[in-house]
Design an enzyme around this catalytic site. Sequence first.
Site, PDB file in Angstrom:
ATOM      1  N   LYS A 123      48.547  39.448  32.659  1.00  0.00           N
ATOM      2  CA  LYS A 123      48.766  38.005  32.506  1.00  0.00           C
ATOM      3  C   LYS A 123      48.099  37.485  31.242  1.00  0.00           C
ATOM      4  O   LYS A 123      48.669  36.685  30.507  1.00  0.00           O
ATOM      5  CB  LYS A 123      48.197  37.266  33.721  1.00  0.00           C
ATOM      6  N   LYS A 154      33.624  42.959  33.769  1.00  0.00           N
ATOM      7  CA  LYS A 154      33.599  41.551  34.158  1.00  0.00           C
ATOM      8  C   LYS A 154      32.417  40.829  33.551  1.00  0.00           C
ATOM      9  O   LYS A 154      32.508  39.645  33.226  1.00  0.00           O
ATOM     10  CB  LYS A 154      33.595  41.415  35.679  1.00  0.00           C
ATOM     11  N   LYS A 214      48.989  47.654  28.987  1.00  0.00           N
ATOM     12  CA  LYS A 214      49.437  47.463  30.363  1.00  0.00           C
ATOM     13  C   LYS A 214      49.928  46.036  30.545  1.00  0.00           C
ATOM     14  O   LYS A 214      49.448  45.137  29.857  1.00  0.00           O
ATOM     15  CB  LYS A 214      48.226  47.670  31.292  1.00  0.00           C
TER      16      LYS A 214
END
Length: 326
Positions: free
Chosen positions: A195, A112, A192
């Site tokens: 979005k 992140k 994978k």
Amino acid sequence: MRKHFFSGIQPSGRLHIGNYLGAIKQWIALQDEYEPIFGIVDYHAMTVRYDPAEMRGRVLDAAASYLAAGLEPEKSILMVQSDVPEHTELAWILNCITPMGRLSRIPTFKDKVRQNPDNVNMGLFDYPVLMAADILLYKSEIVPVGEDQVPHLEFTRDVAERFNSAFGEVFAEPAEVLSPGARILGLDGVNKMSKSLDNCLYLDDSDDEISRKLSTAVTDPARKRRTDPGDPTICNIMNLHDVFSTSEEREQCADGCRNATIGCLDCKKILIGHVVETIRPIRERKTDLLARPDDILDILREGAARARPIAQATMAEVRRAVGVTR
Ligand code: TRP
């Protein structure tokens, strides 16, 4: 009485069939044996920049999606994290026994930081502690999650152990339950479903979108022409057949692929039929629910009212254990 476990849902937009096969289906299967608590984790969602005007809609959308996918509010508790303040209260106490070095080694934090280098805030660093609080507050012994969450579960066990040895046995050490369908790849056949990669089939895609997306999805690259034999074991369409189609259809497609008697498009057509039939009722239920936001809000309000006494009972024990009762 059924035991509880907590699992969290980010209120972050549309769900795809990777979410459905990976987590939701598994949760729904656990609704009879347990009384699960599904939390829409809005405080976790605040660790990245967001528009406050959109939060309410995101929460409603997430709730509608999960209800449409089969979460039954009679069997499960669907609630919003910020409606039960014990989550953040417990997080503070767990903060005080968490070494900073332990948190800085968690791989999701490092990811992140790479994704949001201009917003490395304390909440982002503390994300796993709040998640541990979510789980431990309900004394969860199992937590159904995707594989990417395993480091957070390891951390949660760590904190539980640290707490128990410092203050006395209060928490169970929860085990992750990984779902069998978690390995579905995106339509690119490589990554994978995600979005941000635009390789998803969404639970609210129309029949036409499903058909168009699957028709152009990547198969075994060795099959350039219909007459080229393929290897079904490396084809993502076959992975999807494994989940959606009958064993006869799977055999027909796998054999046909190996000896080039079935084209990729015909193989896909069989799959498309099943996927359309799975998604259509979910899409229709979601549209129907979103037209009645007050009903969704009632379900969430009731969910919080059912979760709160469980959370308060744990917090009473925790407060006693850490010495803040008078
Ligand atoms: N971190 C989880 C995710 O991104 C969401 C989450 C928050 C969660 N709290 C949780 C999952 C507790 C399981 C249990 O998907």
